[in-house]
Design a protein around this motif. Sequence first.
Motif, PDB file in Angstrom:
ATOM      1  N   TYR A 452       0.841  -1.208   0.000  1.00 32.91           N
ATOM      2  CA  TYR A 452       0.000   0.000   0.000  1.00 32.91           C
ATOM      3  C   TYR A 452       0.867   1.246   0.000  1.00 32.91           C
ATOM      4  O   TYR A 452       0.609   2.197  -0.737  1.00 32.91           O
ATOM      5  CB  TYR A 452      -0.914   0.015   1.224  1.00 32.91           C
ATOM      6  N   ARG A 454       3.955   1.410  -0.979  1.00 38.26           N
ATOM      7  CA  ARG A 454       4.649   1.476  -2.257  1.00 38.26           C
ATOM      8  C   ARG A 454       3.722   2.022  -3.330  1.00 38.26           C
ATOM      9  O   ARG A 454       4.123   2.859  -4.143  1.00 38.26           O
ATOM     10  CB  ARG A 454       5.137   0.087  -2.655  1.00 38.26           C
ATOM     11  N   ALA A 455       2.505   1.521  -3.328  1.00 42.99           N
ATOM     12  CA  ALA A 455       1.539   1.997  -4.313  1.00 42.99           C
ATOM     13  C   ALA A 455       1.366   3.504  -4.182  1.00 42.99           C
ATOM     14  O   ALA A 455       1.396   4.235  -5.172  1.00 42.99           O
ATOM     15  CB  ALA A 455       0.202   1.291  -4.118  1.00 42.99           C
ATOM     16  N   ALA A 456       1.213   3.967  -2.921  1.00 39.34           N
ATOM     17  CA  ALA A 456       1.009   5.398  -2.720  1.00 39.34           C
ATOM     18  C   ALA A 456       2.198   6.179  -3.251  1.00 39.34           C
ATOM     19  O   ALA A 456       2.042   7.198  -3.926  1.00 39.34           O
ATOM     20  CB  ALA A 456       0.798   5.685  -1.240  1.00 39.34           C
ATOM     21  N   LYS A 457       3.398   5.677  -2.974  1.00 39.06           N
ATOM     22  CA  LYS A 457       4.579   6.414  -3.431  1.00 39.06           C
ATOM     23  C   LYS A 457       4.682   6.385  -4.948  1.00 39.06           C
ATOM     24  O   LYS A 457       5.052   7.374  -5.572  1.00 39.06           O
ATOM     25  CB  LYS A 457       5.839   5.823  -2.808  1.00 39.06           C
ATOM     26  N   SER A 458       4.346   5.223  -5.534  1.00 42.24           N
ATOM     27  CA  SER A 458       4.428   5.161  -6.985  1.00 42.24           C
ATOM     28  C   SER A 458       3.415   6.115  -7.619  1.00 42.24           C
ATOM     29  O   SER A 458       3.587   6.552  -8.744  1.00 42.24           O
ATOM     30  CB  SER A 458       4.173   3.736  -7.474  1.00 42.24           C
TER      31      SER A 458
END
Lengths: 555, 366
Positions: A452, A454-458
């Motif tokens: 989650y 990582r997704a937000a950062k991506s």
Amino acid sequence: MTDSSFQTGTQVGDETDSQTGLMLAADGTPLKRSLARALRRQKVRALLLIAPLLLFVMLTFIAPIADMLFRSVENQIVSETLPRTVAKLDEWDADTGVEPGIETFEALYVDLFVAAERKLHTRLGTRLNYEMTGVSSLFRKTGRRLDDFGEVYEDQFNALNAAWKDPKTWVALLAAPGWTTAQADWAKTKKGAEPAFELRPGVAMMLPRTAEAYSEFAKFIQEVDQDSPTDEDPWTLVHTALYMDLTTPGAAYSGPMPDLIAEARTAAVNFTKFDLKQGFLDADKDWADPQVWATIKTYAPKYTPGYFLNAADMQLTPDGIEARPENEQIYGLLFKRTIFMSITITLSCIMLGYPVAWLLANLPMRTANLLMILVLLPFWTSLLVRTSAWKVMLQQQGVINDVLVWLHIVSDDSRLIMINNQFGTIVAMTHILLPFMILPLYSVMQTIQPTYLRAAKSLGATNWTAFWRVYFPQSVPGIGAGSILVFILAIGYYITPEIVGGTTGTFISNRIAYHISSSLNWGLGAALGAILLAAVLILYWAYDKIVGIDNVKLG
Amino acid sequence: MADGNTSDAFVAFERVQKSYDGETLVVKDLNLALPKGEFLTMLGPSGSGKTTCLMMLAGFETATHGEILLDGKPINNIPPHKRGIGMVFQNYALFPHMTVAENLAFPLEVRKIGKSDREAKVKRALDMVQMGDFGGRRPAQLSGGQQQRIALARALVFEPELVLMDEPLGALDKQLREHMQFEITNLAHSLGITTVYVTHDQTEALTMSDRVAVFDDGRIQQLAPPDQLYESPQNSFVAQFIGENNTLSGIVTAVDGELCNVTLDDGETIVAKAVNIAGVGERTQVSIRPERVEYNKERMAEGVHTLHAEVLEFIYMGDIFRTRLRVAGKEDFIIKTRNAPDQVRLRRGDKIEIGWLPTDCHALDA
Ligand SMILES: Nc1ncnc2c1ncn2[C@@H]1O[C@H](COP(=O)(O)OP(=O)(O)O)[C@@H](O)[C@H]1O
Ligand SMILES: [Mg+2]
């Protein structure tokens, strides 16, 4: 409705069902009913599985709580100990400003005499003393004197005829013949239960006071002393009652020993009298104080809001509900303090526990386990040891102060006061309750996958945004669960505030404990406990409304 | 090979190595370049380092050695949120506490795009994946395929030039997966975005990609368009991994330009294409695709060398027949034949002669 038309076609035999559109099971019973039956069987099985625990909880938890709630309103002691007085006080109006009439004193005489013999009057005195100071000593003092009141009559009866000295005379006069035989039979073997005393039929009409007094006497001898009334001299109360019966006009006497009664009736007119009311006033002049009587009357009902009012810094006076005097208002403050400090402790636990839980959830397994042991370490140490350790740490000659002085941060003569106050309680309790915050937080955080973040950062979020917008909201259920745990544990905490709380850092539970074990005012303790319970339930309800209890996860 | 030329590449890995524990290299000397608009798939067995490569590109892992270039600029020191790369995760990673629309708006919000603009973009992205009516739902209220589309839409909504997908269809059932494969490639091509797609499913790789990089043991074993990969595998790993394959092992006895002679273990000598052999006298694995083997004499080309075979099993599969044979001592030799009207149906125990074109038969590393 497609179902119903379908049913009409197939279930020709069962019109009602096809008309109402109910689905039918294979055997023709409505589907809903057979489903309910299947579910019920499941429920019964589940219930059987939890039955032992349920029973245990009922006996050890629900029942004591129910008993406690009952005690907080229960007030039967007044009406049970002074039944006659309470009945007489019904007609008395406290607003008149004068003490009640002689009949009430007579009733009180009987009630108190019996109570004093049964040693119940001091308990009643203690009970009423909660409401009015001084009642306790009033009852005690009076109780000691009551026996003397009727001695005048006892002496005069005995002088008049020696028969009055014999317990058998009284039995013959007042007891039912059937009982006398049964009692005699019992006395031979002393086996089994003593036959309960029975009045001679009709005697209660002819000598009402005597019959009543003697019944109380006989009951007492049988129940408390476990002796036979046939061998015991009656109380002076009985003599007084007989005197009053004989001197007041009533039904003609037609029982055994009519001569004895007739003789006594003639003589009694000239007996030296004892003024009952004066007797009470001599014992304690407070009996002239209408306030005392008003208090008895106010607390006569079997159930009273008095304890609750008391717990809310109010009192029930003859004039209604009033606030207590300013200097006696302690519970409001204590409740406010308890809630404030519990909230502070909960917040401290969140602040300290959140990062730890985060670390635990994100470290590699091996390190996390090690850290977990550190978190759980407090559970392995006795609560008392931990609390005492804080005492050592925080006291003025304690470790922290020593270090601060050594570092010249504070001077030796202005050492910080960190114990026996709110600060000490908050520090010690935060430490003690911290695991209860960390564990639910940890188990919730463990379920939040790192993808989650990582997704937000991506998607372009900075570390902080990713945490605050994505991670934190998902960890809120853990905060909720931890907060509820910590708060509810804190609000009822007792040992730690007792040890490190001093006077300003104690909780309401310390006061409850005081009432339960020291002042023995169980009713007030129960009322305080009930209010605490209600407060917790209300907070829980509010939490459910605001956050939603579904949002609480323990993992 | 295309991977040598990195100057005009959009994404390039240059001699990239990665180790997690300082002992073993998970990625060993990775060189890869892809031009703008290409759909590249990293295919390989589980644990071969595909995800690691993707994570290094996305910025969640740092390369131990080497350089990664995006649009010609090294990105080793750019934090992930500044790389502007769209990502689709295997488990979708849709934020469970937000609605679908909020999920999609998230990348736009953090980019400080105005509300009206944002709503328009979200709507467009939802329509693009045919999920226009689902904006108000929570991810948990969606089926796997729907979640997949939303994850795709979210990765595309902020119009990245590069999208990374890590086994995005892994959790879907076969039918849905095939449908989504088609949709994803369509979208990627119509939007002109560069895509790096990771999968361990070779059919997926073959059907979707412009080029496929076959990973094994931290290295790219072969980087080629799907047809090349299938028809001319560079080594026996690729030959084995992609599609069905028969291998016969033997020793190279002579090399003649493109072709070589291989003496099989049972003594027969065949001619094969010398693709990846160590030299004369060395062992080799010869790879032949099952559908390139012929047993019908009339259809066999002139001068084709034949081998004896015995039918062990005949499986009728509708469109094709699948026959297992014993060839050169091996019992797992498979041939596939089309179910044509004039096709001979073999029976168990039949002794036949099989043959193939030397160009369909690749001598690879042992
Ligand atoms: N965070 C990590 N820490 C240590 N080892 C890892 C980590 N991630 C992956 N690995 C190891 O690196 C290797 C390659 O993993 P990965 O890139 O996930 O492979 P793939 O995606 O191809 O299945 C595996 O052996 C795996 O155990
Ligand atoms: Mg992977």
